[in-house]
Scaffold this motif. Structure first.
Motif: not given
Length: 153
Positions: A111-119
């Motif tokens: 898990i990281a702090i910044a979401k890019i997207c889902d699949l």
């Protein structure tokens, strides 16, 4: 490195925020067109990032985006540890008809702090080892092609 393999391909048009990728592909003996995205230069990653780079990449349309991320959660959320890198990845995905995610096996179940997207926007995922079974099933359910580059322990 993918950029080295791309450098020997025929007549590519490459849009990148990476100084290293631009130099490697641009210096090859093949007739490529390389567009370097502007923005704030980050010496630690040799990338152009920030709002200017996002505005610049939004002026393009690409057949394919190739990118990486820092973490892939068990629910299929792609994330990064750097907000600017995550925002840039999100921008290039939005401008492409298809997207390939390249990650090593250490990125699974992180898990990281910044979401890019889902699949949903991801076409294929390339990794160095077979992921845990729940990821294989998740990729299949989301129509993500899984390519394992080297499956030896």
């Amino acid at each position: 490195m993918l950029a080295a393999a791309l450098a020997s391909a025929n007549r590519l048009t490459v849009i990148t925020n990476s100084v290293g990728v631009a130099k490697l592909i641009g210096d090859s003996n093949v007739d490529h067109r390389v567009y370097m995205v502007g923005g704030a230069y980050r010496a630690d990653t040799e990338q152009m990032l920030g709002s200017a780079s996002i505005a610049h990449v939004e002026q393009y349309r690409a057949d394919h985006a190739v990118f990486s991320c820092g973490a892939l959660d068990g629910d299929g959320t792609l994330m990064d540890f750097d907000l600017e890198e995550a925002m840039f990845a999100k921008a290039i995905i939005a401008q492409a008809r298809s997207a390939t995610l390249i990650i090593d096996s250490s990125k699974f179940d992180r898990i990281a702090i910044a979401k890019i997207c889902d699949l949903a926007p991801i076409t294929r995922l390339v990794t160095d080892r077979s992921p845990p079974l729940h990821y294989v099933e998740l990729f299949r359910a989301n129509n993500v092609e899984l390519l394992v580059a080297d499956d030896t322990p």
